[in-house]
Design a protein around this motif. Structure first.
Motif, PDB file in Angstrom:
ATOM      1  N   THR A  77       0.819  -1.208   0.000  1.00 57.59           N
ATOM      2  CA  THR A  77       0.000   0.000   0.000  1.00 57.59           C
ATOM      3  C   THR A  77       0.856   1.261   0.000  1.00 57.59           C
ATOM      4  O   THR A  77       0.320   2.375  -0.058  1.00 57.59           O
ATOM      5  CB  THR A  77      -0.951   0.006   1.214  1.00 57.59           C
ATOM      6  OG1 THR A  77      -1.614  -1.259   1.279  1.00 57.59           O
ATOM      7  CG2 THR A  77      -2.026   1.058   1.089  1.00 57.59           C
ATOM      8  N   ALA A  80      -0.113   4.846  -1.689  1.00 54.50           N
ATOM      9  CA  ALA A  80      -1.551   5.075  -1.830  1.00 54.50           C
ATOM     10  C   ALA A  80      -1.950   6.356  -1.108  1.00 54.50           C
ATOM     11  O   ALA A  80      -1.324   6.758  -0.127  1.00 54.50           O
ATOM     12  CB  ALA A  80      -2.333   3.891  -1.271  1.00 54.50           C
ATOM     13  N   ARG A 152      -9.961   5.790  -0.109  1.00 54.31           N
ATOM     14  CA  ARG A 152      -8.906   5.929  -1.101  1.00 54.31           C
ATOM     15  C   ARG A 152      -9.295   7.011  -2.098  1.00 54.31           C
ATOM     16  O   ARG A 152     -10.436   7.093  -2.538  1.00 54.31           O
ATOM     17  CB  ARG A 152      -8.684   4.608  -1.841  1.00 54.31           C
ATOM     18  CG  ARG A 152      -7.953   3.556  -1.061  1.00 54.31           C
ATOM     19  CD  ARG A 152      -6.457   3.828  -0.973  1.00 54.31           C
ATOM     20  NE  ARG A 152      -5.814   3.839  -2.262  1.00 54.31           N
ATOM     21  CZ  ARG A 152      -5.300   2.752  -2.856  1.00 54.31           C
ATOM     22  NH1 ARG A 152      -5.356   1.579  -2.255  1.00 54.31           N
ATOM     23  NH2 ARG A 152      -4.715   2.859  -4.040  1.00 54.31           N
ATOM     24  N   ASP A 184      -0.188   3.301  -5.451  1.00 56.99           N
ATOM     25  CA  ASP A 184       0.529   2.109  -4.988  1.00 56.99           C
ATOM     26  C   ASP A 184       0.902   1.234  -6.180  1.00 56.99           C
ATOM     27  O   ASP A 184       0.120   1.000  -7.089  1.00 56.99           O
ATOM     28  CB  ASP A 184      -0.283   1.334  -3.956  1.00 56.99           C
ATOM     29  CG  ASP A 184      -1.734   1.093  -4.369  1.00 56.99           C
ATOM     30  OD1 ASP A 184      -2.211   1.745  -5.312  1.00 56.99           O
ATOM     31  OD2 ASP A 184      -2.383   0.248  -3.742  1.00 56.99           O
TER      32      ASP A 184
END
Length: 252
Positions: A77, A80, A152, A184
């Protein structure tokens, strides 16, 4: 009346399950908690488990967070971006939200319960923010830990994807950073001017490695993000590249 109540209950349960599914797929807000580490200078947030090093130099600044095990995903991740807002706590919350990039790992603390000090223990979804980001969400930083909503969001970065050359003549490592879009990275390949495409392995964080000896060759890179998109940057590093140098490619 009992049948009507059961029917209403079933509809409500179905709606809750649909909403939960949307959150799991990144389609809506999820809930978790947040704390901060370090002070207003943010110097404690430098370096970290994603390998980015000096976050000011590399463009991330203090708009960053360390993620708990449930979110960090063994480094997958890294890079991100999340929008975060303080949630359902009028004593501490202020309006508005922040956007951060995942740059570090918040390790679990098995010696403490997850609801009393072990904030990053699985399965908690937790963000350990830089202090300047935390204070944007609360009336007073003495809140310590706050409930948050998060989701996100696309990463917006200046310039192209950056490649920092590491390693030695026997192997090459590349730090891939400043990644826009999904942020990511799931795959990196490198191509020398005298070779075909070589799939690199994630060494740790966003540092990718190959044992192929490519010194003296100009290098091209393919970077694939978690949304499946791939961007190819041809001849990013010239044939006389060296370890420690940074190069800029294309962007999503």
């Amino acid at each position: 009346m009992a049948e009507i109540s059961i029917a209403i209950g079933c509809v409500a349960a179905a709606a809750w399950l649909m909403a939960s599914g949307a959150m799991a797929q990144g389609g809506g807000w999820d809930t978790g908690t947040a704390t901060f580490y370090g002070d207003m200078s943010g110097k404690e947030t430098m370096q970290g488990a994603c390998g980015y090093g000096d976050l000011f130099k590399q463009g991330y600044g203090l708009e960053t967070a360390a993620l708990s095990t449930a979110l960090f995903n063994n480094g997958a991740t890294c890079g991100a971006c999340y929008e975060i807002q303080c949630y359902n706590d009028p004593q501490w919350c202020v309006p508005g939200s922040i956007t951060i990039t995942a740059t570090n790992f918040c390790p679990p603390n098995p010696s403490k319960p997850s609801d009393n000090g072990g904030w990053c223990n699985p399965p908690r979804k937790h963000f350990d923010l830089s202090m300047p980001m935390f204070v944007k969400l609360v009336k007073d930083y003495h809140a310590g830990i706050i409930p948050v909503q998060f989701r996100r969001v696309p990463c917006v970065k200046k310039g192209g994807i950056k490649f920092e050359m590491k390693g030695n003549p026997d192997f090459i490592e590349v730090l891939v950073y400043n990644v826009g879009g999904a942020g990511d990275v799931t795959a990196v390949s490198v191509k020398g001017s005298n070779s075909g495409w070589i799939k690199m392995d994630r060494d740790w964080g966003d540092i990718w490695k190959t044992n192929q000896k490519l010194l003296g060759q100009s290098l091209s890179f393919q970077v694939t993000a978690s949304d499946g998109r791939m961007v190819q940057s041809d001849d990013v590093a010239p044939a006389n590249w060296n370890f420690g140098q940074n190069f800029e490619g294309k962007q999503f």
